[in-house]
Design an enzyme around this catalytic site. Structure first.
Site, PDB file in Angstrom:
ATOM      1  N   LYS A  47       0.824  -1.219   0.000  1.00 23.68           N
ATOM      2  CA  LYS A  47       0.000   0.000   0.000  1.00 23.68           C
ATOM      3  C   LYS A  47       0.850   1.257   0.000  1.00 23.68           C
ATOM      4  O   LYS A  47       1.688   1.457   0.893  1.00 23.68           O
ATOM      5  CB  LYS A  47      -0.830   0.029   1.286  1.00 23.68           C
ATOM      6  CG  LYS A  47      -2.241  -0.460   1.153  1.00 23.68           C
ATOM      7  CD  LYS A  47      -2.864  -0.479   2.538  1.00 23.68           C
ATOM      8  CE  LYS A  47      -4.317  -0.090   2.524  1.00 23.68           C
ATOM      9  NZ  LYS A  47      -4.888  -0.158   3.887  1.00 23.68           N
TER      10      LYS A  47
HETATM   11  O1  G3P Z   1      -7.640   0.156   5.947  1.00 23.40           O
HETATM   12  C1  G3P Z   1      -8.015   1.400   5.579  1.00 23.40           C
HETATM   13  C2  G3P Z   1      -9.390   1.898   5.962  1.00 23.40           C
HETATM   14  O2  G3P Z   1     -10.365   0.971   5.771  1.00 23.40           O
HETATM   15  C3  G3P Z   1      -9.494   2.785   7.145  1.00 23.40           C
HETATM   16  O3  G3P Z   1     -10.751   2.917   7.697  1.00 23.40           O
HETATM   17  O4  G3P Z   1     -12.267   3.486   9.552  1.00 23.40           O
HETATM   18  O5  G3P Z   1      -9.896   4.295   9.609  1.00 23.40           O
HETATM   19  O6  G3P Z   1     -11.523   5.272   8.034  1.00 23.40           O
HETATM   20  P1  G3P Z   1     -11.112   4.048   8.770  1.00 23.40           P
END
Ligand code: G3P
Length: 284
Positions: free
Chosen positions: A112
């Protein structure tokens, strides 16, 4: 893909036990996404015992490797996203070095990179060497840049628009998925759109309805979906937009330019880069 869903189903998390639970609930899992904040959270709670964690950076990296290795044992065929650690000063060469190292950790890694200029510079080279995933995507314009920077990829390329973080600030995050899928129809489809930052069942249902290629779901939402028997969207499904502000499709953003010509700027990308960085650095 050997199941009834029109998308690959991933779990978003930093704890192998959660991967296990999600796999048990659904019966399979196509993959896993991780990020520095999720891994830092795991290390803090597990090693810290409520006390400050005393880790060196190389110990923490070893732990990241151990965690994804464990995830790989649970889903040996599944793609597992491993993120590079960067701030706004990090150069593409440094990101590439990290990427090449992490790609050796497990067989099905997808590395990533953040959707910033140095990240795409690194991704342009990395996509010819390994599977990659461009993260912290919030706009159609960023998606066009991702498309063009990876058009010579020899391995799978994922793009991760974060829908929940747009919703959090009152904008319709799912519309960015809609817009990107529409714009990518004009291209050769070398990119898989991965709906990330999922907060609720409607994100899942609309992503399935739109035919997003992949959906990554945190365990909490995964369990609620399991309680509904892994419900699928009805044919006439409509997404409950509520008060979320529309993010309209921009006809002027077309594929086919040099990636450097598209606007990469987004405040949530910058915010995301610095919070991933500070959560990780906060371990030491
Ligand atoms: O893995 C990346 C992503 O899904 C992050 O989610 O909940 O931190 O916005 P969030």
């Amino acid at each position: 893909m050997n199941h009834k869903f029109p998308a690959k189903i991933f779990i978003d998390g930093g704890v192998p036990e959660e991967t296990n639970q999600a796999k048990k609930l659904l019966g399979f899992l196509d993959g896993q996404t991780t990020n520095p904040s999720l891994i830092a959270k795991n290390l803090k709670s597990r090693l810290g015992n409520g006390q400050p964690v005393l880790l060196t950076e190389s110990m923490a990296l070893e732990e990241y490797k151990r965690i994804v290795t464990e995830m790989n044992l649970i889903i040996p065929q599944g793609s597992i996203s491993i993120q590079v650690f960067v701030d706004q000063e990090t150069k593409a060469e440094e990101m590439l070095e990290q990427a090449r190292e992490r790609n050796k950790w497990i067989p099905n890694a997808s590395i990533k990179f953040p959707c910033i200029s140095e990240g795409l510079k690194a991704a342009e080279i990395a996509c010819r060497e390994m599977p990659i995933n461009i993260t912290l995507v919030f706009s159609q314009s960023q998606a066009a840049a991702v498309y063009e920077s990876t058009k010579n990829a020899k391995f799978p390329v994922f793009i991760s628009p974060f829908v929940g973080r747009l919703d959090d600030k009152g904008e319709n995050g799912m519309q960015v998925i809609e817009n990107i899928l529409r714009m990518y129809k004009e291209g050769n489809r070398h990119i898989e759109v991965l709906t990330a930052s999922v907060r609720n069942i409607d994100h899942i249902l609309y992503a399935l309805h739109l035919r997003s290629n992949i959906i990554t779901i945190p365990l909490k939402v995964f369990s609620s979906w399991a309680d509904l028997g892994f419900k699928m969207p009805e044919e006439n499904y409509t997404y409950p937009v509520g008060a979320l502000k529309a993010i309209h499709y921009n006809q002027d953003i077309v594929l086919g330019k040099n990636w450097q010509e598209y606007d990469l700027q987004h405040e949530l990308t910058d915010k995301g880069v610095s919070s991933f960085w500070s959560d990780w650095m906060g371990l030491f």
